[in-house]
Design an enzyme around this catalytic site. Structure first.
Site, PDB file in Angstrom:
ATOM      1  N   HIS A   1       0.718  -1.078  -0.014  1.00 33.34           N
ATOM      2  CA  HIS A   1      -0.018   0.011   0.140  1.00 33.34           C
ATOM      3  C   HIS A   1       0.999   1.264   0.148  1.00 33.34           C
ATOM      4  CE1 HIS A   1      -2.778   3.244   1.634  1.00 33.34           C
ATOM      5  NE2 HIS A   1      -3.605   2.265   1.245  1.00 33.34           N
TER       6      HIS A   1
ATOM      7  N   ASP B   1       0.909   4.193   1.325  1.00 31.11           N
ATOM      8  CA  ASP B   1       1.238   4.891   2.715  1.00 31.11           C
ATOM      9  C   ASP B   1       2.167   3.824   3.532  1.00 31.11           C
ATOM     10  OD1 ASP B   1      -0.420   7.082   2.434  1.00 31.11           O
ATOM     11  OD2 ASP B   1      -2.193   5.991   3.276  1.00 31.11           O
ATOM     12  N   LYS B   2       2.119   2.633   3.475  1.00 31.86           N
ATOM     13  CA  LYS B   2       2.893   1.571   4.283  1.00 31.86           C
ATOM     14  C   LYS B   2       4.224   1.519   3.120  1.00 31.86           C
ATOM     15  CE  LYS B   2       1.349   0.521   7.622  1.00 31.86           C
ATOM     16  NZ  LYS B   2       2.097   1.014   8.665  1.00 31.86           N
TER      17      LYS B   2
ATOM     18  N   GLU C   1      10.176  11.812   7.167  1.00 29.96           N
ATOM     19  CA  GLU C   1       9.005  11.884   6.356  1.00 29.96           C
ATOM     20  C   GLU C   1       9.054  11.312   5.084  1.00 29.96           C
ATOM     21  OE1 GLU C   1       6.424  11.711   8.274  1.00 29.96           O
ATOM     22  OE2 GLU C   1       7.311  12.815  10.009  1.00 29.96           O
TER      23      GLU C   1
ATOM     24  N   GLU D   1      14.248  15.757   9.790  1.00 35.32           N
ATOM     25  CA  GLU D   1      15.265  16.402  10.744  1.00 35.32           C
ATOM     26  C   GLU D   1      15.988  15.203  11.201  1.00 35.32           C
ATOM     27  OE1 GLU D   1      13.864  20.671  12.183  1.00 35.32           O
ATOM     28  OE2 GLU D   1      13.504  19.122  13.677  1.00 35.32           O
TER      29      GLU D   1
ATOM     30  N   LYS E   1      -5.673  -4.325   0.552  1.00 34.35           N
ATOM     31  CA  LYS E   1      -6.168  -3.976   1.660  1.00 34.35           C
ATOM     32  C   LYS E   1      -7.295  -5.104   2.066  1.00 34.35           C
ATOM     33  CE  LYS E   1      -7.556   0.496   2.003  1.00 34.35           C
ATOM     34  NZ  LYS E   1      -8.173   1.639   1.671  1.00 34.35           N
TER      35      LYS E   1
ATOM     36  N   PHE F   1      -8.153  -3.962 -10.614  1.00 35.95           N
ATOM     37  CA  PHE F   1      -7.260  -3.455  -9.856  1.00 35.95           C
ATOM     38  C   PHE F   1      -5.902  -3.772 -10.315  1.00 35.95           C
ATOM     39  CE2 PHE F   1      -5.903  -3.065  -4.982  1.00 35.95           C
ATOM     40  CZ  PHE F   1      -5.156  -1.971  -5.406  1.00 35.95           C
TER      41      PHE F   1
ATOM     42  N   ASP G   1      -2.004   5.915  -6.101  1.00 32.82           N
ATOM     43  CA  ASP G   1      -2.273   6.802  -5.139  1.00 32.82           C
ATOM     44  C   ASP G   1      -1.009   7.125  -4.497  1.00 32.82           C
ATOM     45  OD1 ASP G   1      -3.885   8.437  -3.550  1.00 32.82           O
ATOM     46  OD2 ASP G   1      -4.584   6.952  -2.413  1.00 32.82           O
ATOM     47  N   ALA G   2      -1.052   8.512  -4.125  1.00 25.08           N
ATOM     48  CA  ALA G   2       0.327   8.916  -3.384  1.00 25.08           C
ATOM     49  C   ALA G   2       0.218   8.339  -1.827  1.00 25.08           C
ATOM     50  CB  ALA G   2       0.269  10.536  -3.142  1.00 25.08           C
TER      51      ALA G   2
ATOM     52  N   ARG H   1      -0.060   7.723   7.956  1.00 21.20           N
ATOM     53  CA  ARG H   1      -1.413   7.787   7.413  1.00 21.20           C
ATOM     54  C   ARG H   1      -2.041   6.678   7.910  1.00 21.20           C
ATOM     55  NH1 ARG H   1      -2.620  10.994   2.124  1.00 21.20           N
ATOM     56  NH2 ARG H   1      -1.729   9.157   1.039  1.00 21.20           N
ATOM     57  N   LYS H   2      -1.450   5.620   8.466  1.00 15.83           N
ATOM     58  CA  LYS H   2      -2.249   4.355   8.823  1.00 15.83           C
ATOM     59  C   LYS H   2      -2.069   4.191  10.198  1.00 15.83           C
ATOM     60  CE  LYS H   2      -4.499   3.443   5.047  1.00 15.83           C
ATOM     61  NZ  LYS H   2      -4.162   4.975   4.650  1.00 15.83           N
TER      62      LYS H   2
ATOM     63  N   LYS I   1      10.349   7.547  13.080  1.00 18.05           N
ATOM     64  CA  LYS I   1      10.886   8.589  14.520  1.00 18.05           C
ATOM     65  C   LYS I   1      11.836   7.550  15.135  1.00 18.05           C
ATOM     66  CE  LYS I   1       6.564  10.834  14.524  1.00 18.05           C
ATOM     67  NZ  LYS I   1       5.337  11.119  15.406  1.00 18.05           N
TER      68      LYS I   1
ATOM     69  N   LYS J   1      11.480   9.789  20.816  1.00 22.59           N
ATOM     70  CA  LYS J   1      10.145  10.408  20.363  1.00 22.59           C
ATOM     71  C   LYS J   1       8.982   9.578  21.260  1.00 22.59           C
ATOM     72  CE  LYS J   1      12.438  12.797  17.088  1.00 22.59           C
ATOM     73  NZ  LYS J   1      13.685  12.415  17.001  1.00 22.59           N
TER      74      LYS J   1
ATOM     75  N   ASP K   1       6.087   9.628  21.057  1.00 22.48           N
ATOM     76  CA  ASP K   1       5.107   9.038  19.964  1.00 22.48           C
ATOM     77  C   ASP K   1       5.144   7.786  19.919  1.00 22.48           C
ATOM     78  OD1 ASP K   1       3.387  11.348  19.797  1.00 22.48           O
ATOM     79  OD2 ASP K   1       4.382  11.985  17.937  1.00 22.48           O
TER      80      ASP K   1
END
Length: 405
Positions: free
Chosen positions: A17, A19-20, A45, A58, A183, A251, A259-260, A265-266, A286, A290, A292
């Site tokens: 995917h 995003d992955k 990122e 960074e 998916k 598909f 798709d970008a 995002r997941k 990260k 961090k 998060d």
């Protein structure tokens, strides 16, 4: 009183995917820098789109980037830029993208990583009597439940397993019609808050040309139905289960060409499939200073040990931090009415078992290692711990928790 009978749904996305793909590249950069310097600071990122990968963020990794040492190369050590690009291409190659619209050898690559802000560093770094502070403010959650052996929500667990099976069969060439992007979605019927059967199953998978209709389309659908039957427990898939396989039809164009993709995002796929709260911060890209990332890991670790110790059937833990401050601002334990002990006592005990400062978490779990690439697809939680990988999935607090109660 919490509902006992209901339908609940979670989704997952494959390693292919878009995003992955971005998450995996970002974590490959984290691993690369930590392998050079365990104290690296990384916030990487990634953007993926048609035949293009862009990095931004960074960093601080003296072995690869130091503005004072490497003035003549804009801060980059000799060969560092090539290593970063090679890491990104290796991820895409491993996933299996060799398509006209996205190919590991030919995509355009741009690197906009630069040095970490000195104003962030001054608040986060250890100095004199000052302990290492949190890399940002925020809230982090951990969760565990007794729905599966992995102590994860069943809907998400099976969504991940379905896609892992597709990827394994694609790589081993058990089937020759699957491409990397896919998916899944699993809806389960719960009775007494325990999963009983699947009411709906969805898979959309990228495929080679021709497998959207006729006998080839039927072969793809039959294969996916077989995966459903193998992955879900006996009896979960029955004649009443609604099954949707590539419901839009063809598909063939997928991945970053379709798709970008962006890092982070997941986050619900990465955590608990919507069965528990999420603080909002992503993990991939990260380094473990961090919170998060590291505080979400330790929250899962504590919640999982509480459930594994039999102290609750479900447990949610929240931590909160302020940037530059070492100690958490709050610790909250919620056992959703399933607890066998007082949550207030747990809130007092847990910081005695695990130091909940950023440095304490990293030390306890051994996070300053290049262990992050495997987390970036199929979930950060519910995975099998090894000597190095997924240490937050260990249940080594169980005996101490039992003794305390």
């Amino acid at each position: 009183m919490a509902r006992q009978d209901y339908l609940f749904t979670s989704e997952s996305v494959s390693e292919g995917h878009p995003d992955k793909v971005a998450d995996q590249i970002s974590d490959a950069i984290v691993d690369l820098m930590i392998s050079k310097d365990p104290e690296s600071r990384v916030a990487c990122e990634t953007l993926t789109t048609t035949n293009r990968v862009v990095l931004a963020g960074e960093i601080r990794c003296r072995a690869m980037y130091d503005q004072e040492t490497h003035k003549t190369t804009h801060g980059w050590a000799p060969g560092a830029l090539e290593e970063i690009e090679d890491a990104a291409r290796s991820v895409v190659r491993r996933i299996g993208y060799e398509q006209d619209g996205f190919h590991w050898q030919t995509f355009d690559f741009a690197n906009y990583l630069h040095g970490q802000s000195a104003h962030i560093a001054q608040g986060v770094d250890e100095a004199g009597n000052k302990d290492e502070g949190a890399g940002d403010q925020g809230i982090m959650f951990g969760y565990a439940c007794d729905e599966t052996e992995e102590l994860m929500p069943a809907t998400l667990h099976y969504s991940h397993r379905i896609l892992q099976r597709l990827a394994e069969d694609r790589r081993s060439k058990i089937v020759d019609f699957l491409e990397p992007d896919s998916k899944s979605q699993v809806t389960l019927e719960y009775a007494g808050r325990q999963p009983q059967r699947a009411t709906a199953l969805v898979v959309s998978t990228q495929h080679v040309p021709g497998y959207d209709e006729g006998e080839k389309g039927k072969a793809l659908a039959d294969y996916v139905r077989g995966v459903f039957a193998d992955v879900l427990p006996d009896g979960f898939v029955d004649e009443r289960t609604a099954i949707h396989i590539n419901p839009t039809g063809k598909f063939e164009i997928g991945g970053p060409d379709g798709d970008a993709g962006l890092t982070g995002r997941k986050i619900i796929v990465d955590t608990y499939g919507g069965a528990a709260p999420h603080g909002g911060g992503a993990f991939s890209g990260k380094d473990p200073t961090k919170v998060d990332r590291s505080a979400a890991y330790v929250s899962r670790y504590m919640a999982k040990n509480i459930v594994a110790a039999g102290l609750a059937q479900r447990c949610t833990i929240q931590l909160s931090y302020a940037i530059g401050v070492a100690e958490p601002l709050s610790l909250y334990v919620d056992m959703e009415g399933t607890g066998e002990v007082d949550p207030i006592k747990l809130e007092g005990l847990l910081p005695q078992l695990v130091r909940l400062t950023p440095k304490g978490i990293r030390t306890h779990l051994g996070l300053n290692k290049p262990i992050y690439a495997p987390t970036a697809a199929y979930g950060h939680f519910g995975r099998t711990p090894t000597d190095d990988l997924f240490p937050w999935e260990r249940t080594d607090l169980v005996d101490e928790l039992k003794r305390a109660f």
